[in-house]
Design a protein around this motif. Structure first.
Motif, PDB file in Angstrom:
ATOM      1  N   PRO A 185       0.823  -1.213   0.000  1.00 13.15           N
ATOM      2  CA  PRO A 185       0.000   0.000   0.000  1.00 13.15           C
ATOM      3  C   PRO A 185       0.855   1.261   0.000  1.00 13.15           C
ATOM      4  O   PRO A 185       1.937   1.293   0.596  1.00 13.15           O
ATOM      5  N   TRP A 186       0.365   2.289  -0.685  1.00 18.64           N
ATOM      6  CA  TRP A 186       1.055   3.581  -0.721  1.00 18.64           C
ATOM      7  C   TRP A 186       0.339   4.541   0.216  1.00 18.64           C
ATOM      8  O   TRP A 186      -0.846   4.815   0.055  1.00 18.64           O
ATOM      9  N   TYR A 187       1.068   5.056   1.222  1.00 21.84           N
ATOM     10  CA  TYR A 187       0.464   5.947   2.194  1.00 21.84           C
ATOM     11  C   TYR A 187       0.983   7.376   2.095  1.00 21.84           C
ATOM     12  O   TYR A 187       0.420   8.274   2.710  1.00 21.84           O
ATOM     13  N   GLY A 188       2.055   7.595   1.343  1.00 21.96           N
ATOM     14  CA  GLY A 188       2.654   8.921   1.297  1.00 21.96           C
ATOM     15  C   GLY A 188       1.950   9.844   0.324  1.00 21.96           C
ATOM     16  O   GLY A 188       0.992   9.467  -0.359  1.00 21.96           O
ATOM     17  N   PRO A 189       2.427  11.092   0.226  1.00 20.45           N
ATOM     18  CA  PRO A 189       1.892  12.036  -0.764  1.00 20.45           C
ATOM     19  C   PRO A 189       2.050  11.465  -2.176  1.00 20.45           C
ATOM     20  O   PRO A 189       3.071  10.877  -2.509  1.00 20.45           O
ATOM     21  N   LEU A 190       1.044  11.647  -3.018  1.00 20.22           N
ATOM     22  CA  LEU A 190       1.026  11.002  -4.336  1.00 20.22           C
ATOM     23  C   LEU A 190       2.163  11.466  -5.235  1.00 20.22           C
ATOM     24  O   LEU A 190       2.654  10.722  -6.082  1.00 20.22           O
ATOM     25  N   LEU A 191       2.586  12.714  -5.077  1.00 18.05           N
ATOM     26  CA  LEU A 191       3.573  13.282  -6.004  1.00 18.05           C
ATOM     27  C   LEU A 191       4.989  13.262  -5.435  1.00 18.05           C
ATOM     28  O   LEU A 191       5.872  13.957  -5.950  1.00 18.05           O
ATOM     29  N   THR A 192       5.213  12.465  -4.390  1.00 13.60           N
ATOM     30  CA  THR A 192       6.548  12.346  -3.819  1.00 13.60           C
ATOM     31  C   THR A 192       7.560  11.963  -4.899  1.00 13.60           C
ATOM     32  O   THR A 192       7.332  11.029  -5.674  1.00 13.60           O
ATOM     33  N   ASP A 193       8.673  12.696  -4.975  1.00 15.87           N
ATOM     34  CA  ASP A 193       9.773  12.388  -5.887  1.00 15.87           C
ATOM     35  C   ASP A 193       9.424  12.634  -7.354  1.00 15.87           C
ATOM     36  O   ASP A 193      10.172  12.246  -8.239  1.00 15.87           O
ATOM     37  N   LEU A 194       8.290  13.300  -7.617  1.00 14.90           N
ATOM     38  CA  LEU A 194       7.899  13.564  -8.999  1.00 14.90           C
ATOM     39  C   LEU A 194       7.882  15.046  -9.348  1.00 14.90           C
ATOM     40  O   LEU A 194       7.810  15.396 -10.523  1.00 14.90           O
ATOM     41  N   LEU A 195       7.947  15.928  -8.346  1.00 15.18           N
ATOM     42  CA  LEU A 195       7.832  17.364  -8.576  1.00 15.18           C
ATOM     43  C   LEU A 195       9.147  18.071  -8.291  1.00 15.18           C
ATOM     44  O   LEU A 195       9.784  17.818  -7.273  1.00 15.18           O
ATOM     45  N   SER A 196       9.553  18.967  -9.191  1.00 11.86           N
ATOM     46  CA  SER A 196      10.737  19.790  -8.932  1.00 11.86           C
ATOM     47  C   SER A 196      10.417  21.246  -9.224  1.00 11.86           C
ATOM     48  O   SER A 196       9.553  21.568 -10.044  1.00 11.86           O
ATOM     49  N   CYS A 197      11.119  22.126  -8.539  1.00 17.15           N
ATOM     50  CA  CYS A 197      10.950  23.573  -8.718  1.00 17.15           C
ATOM     51  C   CYS A 197      11.677  24.013  -9.985  1.00 17.15           C
ATOM     52  O   CYS A 197      12.856  23.713 -10.167  1.00 17.15           O
ATOM     53  N   GLY A 198      10.997  24.751 -10.849  1.00 17.99           N
ATOM     54  CA  GLY A 198      11.612  25.217 -12.083  1.00 17.99           C
ATOM     55  C   GLY A 198      12.588  26.352 -11.888  1.00 17.99           C
ATOM     56  O   GLY A 198      13.303  26.706 -12.825  1.00 17.99           O
ATOM     57  N   LEU A 199      12.653  26.933 -10.676  1.00 18.41           N
ATOM     58  CA  LEU A 199      13.566  28.046 -10.425  1.00 18.41           C
ATOM     59  C   LEU A 199      14.881  27.596  -9.800  1.00 18.41           C
ATOM     60  O   LEU A 199      15.944  28.034 -10.211  1.00 18.41           O
ATOM     61  N   CYS A 200      14.805  26.711  -8.811  1.00 21.25           N
ATOM     62  CA  CYS A 200      16.041  26.292  -8.140  1.00 21.25           C
ATOM     63  C   CYS A 200      16.382  24.826  -8.386  1.00 21.25           C
ATOM     64  O   CYS A 200      17.489  24.388  -8.083  1.00 21.25           O
ATOM     65  N   GLY A 201      15.449  24.042  -8.943  1.00 15.58           N
ATOM     66  CA  GLY A 201      15.731  22.651  -9.256  1.00 15.58           C
ATOM     67  C   GLY A 201      15.499  21.675  -8.123  1.00 15.58           C
ATOM     68  O   GLY A 201      15.618  20.468  -8.318  1.00 15.58           O
ATOM     69  N   LEU A 202      15.164  22.155  -6.920  1.00 15.37           N
ATOM     70  CA  LEU A 202      14.942  21.252  -5.797  1.00 15.37           C
ATOM     71  C   LEU A 202      13.644  20.470  -5.963  1.00 15.37           C
ATOM     72  O   LEU A 202      12.677  20.964  -6.551  1.00 15.37           O
ATOM     73  N   LEU A 203      13.631  19.231  -5.450  1.00 13.51           N
ATOM     74  CA  LEU A 203      12.380  18.495  -5.373  1.00 13.51           C
ATOM     75  C   LEU A 203      11.455  19.179  -4.361  1.00 13.51           C
ATOM     76  O   LEU A 203      11.908  19.669  -3.320  1.00 13.51           O
ATOM     77  N   LEU A 204      10.168  19.242  -4.685  1.00  7.78           N
ATOM     78  CA  LEU A 204       9.214  19.835  -3.756  1.00  7.78           C
ATOM     79  C   LEU A 204       8.951  18.861  -2.609  1.00  7.78           C
ATOM     80  O   LEU A 204       8.929  17.653  -2.794  1.00  7.78           O
ATOM     81  N   THR A 205       8.758  19.426  -1.429  1.00 10.28           N
ATOM     82  CA  THR A 205       8.450  18.624  -0.249  1.00 10.28           C
ATOM     83  C   THR A 205       6.971  18.780   0.085  1.00 10.28           C
ATOM     84  O   THR A 205       6.302  19.711  -0.371  1.00 10.28           O
ATOM     85  N   SER A 206       6.465  17.863   0.889  1.00 10.97           N
ATOM     86  CA  SER A 206       5.044  17.890   1.226  1.00 10.97           C
ATOM     87  C   SER A 206       4.869  18.022   2.732  1.00 10.97           C
ATOM     88  O   SER A 206       5.726  17.630   3.518  1.00 10.97           O
TER      89      SER A 206
END
Length: 374
Positions: free
Chosen positions: A237-258
């Motif tokens: 089962p997946w319990y974490g945020p759905l977009l974990t490890d899939l989103l990055s910031c277009g300005l600084c390049g960091l992965l977004l956190t939830s």
């Protein structure tokens, strides 16, 4: 008036000089497409083009010092960010020569410490790249497209022209890179034993340095997650945020956190406003479901389900008959495990950029890097 970007500065000075865009481009010796990309902020037209436009429009020294940043050293703030990452990150110039790399990037790419080392050359021509990259063909194809775009942006750059000539001699196809894939390819690194590690190559432009590119190698999970599973072989089962490890910031390049309560996604450096998780996940889901369940795929899945049912195998979720049906299932009956499976099998990554929202409120634009569906 507060001028926030180079394109706005250029537009103001062109208007003051009563010049059409074509006149500026002609006097600067660049194409009209390069000039419009600069003024409209749709692409970086190349450092040489920017210098030529600045000279034509006679921008004052106060603006030149801030805008003509090519060949300037990396400032201390950017250095701190670069060396603060715990993943391989390097900064390259417009010709893809290494400007600075953190210790993780130097460990991953030992030759990057050599003067003039070029990431583009390494990918396309170095035998070590062919040996270490299990998916070298795919990576080289994408980088050949990136090379084409780089030459278009800087048509007089000697380094890029030499790379293009060498690529042509070796028979590498310098085709256009996909506009929907700004983050480039996934790298599959060969190892002597065990599973091959996979990383996504994420590109961004450092703040205040449009002449540079930040290249991040972000680890990706290698665990497959099925989209629609029978009871006999359900994934964990997946319990974490759905977009974990899939989103990055277009300005600084960091992965977004939830964060939870309320659920949001955000950039650690504050580049973006806090984004409500439900809205962002549904927005991306609509795109992903359209790709995952086109009409032909729905017909084929329906036939497959009939065969499985005849064999006594029951599916947890009936296959959708259309993308709209899939979206209704997403909202009403899918588990987070199924939602996560759809996202990870269709989407490599999504890059988030700030944009005006409704009623003047902050919003975001998204650029998608899709997986090839077979």
């Amino acid at each position: 008036m507060v001028i926030a970007s180079l394109g706005e500065v250029v537009a103001v000075y062109r208007s003051r000089a009563a010049l059409d865009p074509s006149h500026v481009a002609e006097r600067a010796g660049i194409s009209i497409d390069q000039y419009l990309a600069l003024e409209q902020g749709t692409a970086w037209p190349g450092t040489e083009a920017v210098k030529a436009v600045i000279d034509v429009l006679q921008l004052p020294d106060s603006h030149r010092a801030r805008l003509a940043a090519a060949d300037a050293p990396v400032d201390k703030y950017l250095q701190r960010m670069l060396h603060g990452y715990d993943i391989p990150v390097l900064i390259v110039d417009s010709a893809w020569r290494n400007v600075e790399a953190n210790r993780f990037a130097r460990a991953l790419l030992p030759d990057s410490v050599l003067p003039g080392w070029n990431l583009m050359r390494w990918v396309l021509f170095d035998g070590e790249a062919r040996r270490r990259l299990a998916n070298w063909d795919d990576v080289a194809r994408v980088f050949a497209g990136v090379l084409r775009d780089a030459v278009t942006a800087s048509p007089r750059n000697a380094e890029l022209l030499a790379i293009r000539e060498e690529a042509a001699q070796l028979g590498l196809s310098v085709a256009s890179s996909p506009r929907a894939c700004p983050d480039g390819p996934v790298f599959v690194w060969r190892t002597d034993s065990g599973a091959y590690p996979i990383s996504a190559c994420l590109l961004s432009t450092p703040s205040g340095r449009p002449d540079l590119r930040q290249v991040m190698f972000v680890p990706r999970s290698t665990q497959p997650v099925p989209v629609l599973m029978a009871d006999q072989s359900s994934p964990a089962p997946w319990y974490g945020p759905l977009l974990t490890d899939l989103l990055s910031c277009g300005l600084c390049g960091l992965l977004l956190t939830s964060a939870h309560l309320p659920a949001t996604y955000s950039c650690a450096t504050g580049c973006l406003p806090e984004l409500p998780a439900d809205d962002l996940e549904l927005r991306i889901a609509k795109k992903a479901l359209t790709r995952a369940f086109p009409a032909q795929a729905c017909r084929e899945l329906g036939i497959a389900q009939e065969i499985l049912t005849a064999d006594g195998i029951e599916m947890k979720l009936n296959v959708p008959v259309s993308p709209q049906h899939a979206l209704d299932q997403w909202r009403r009956s899918m588990t987070n495990t199924q939602r996560r499976g759809i996202l990870t099998t269709t989407l490599r990554s999504a890059t988030v950029y700030p944009a005006p929202g409704r009623n003047g409120s902050p919003g975001v634009d998204l650029a998608y890097n899709w997986r090839e569906l077979t």
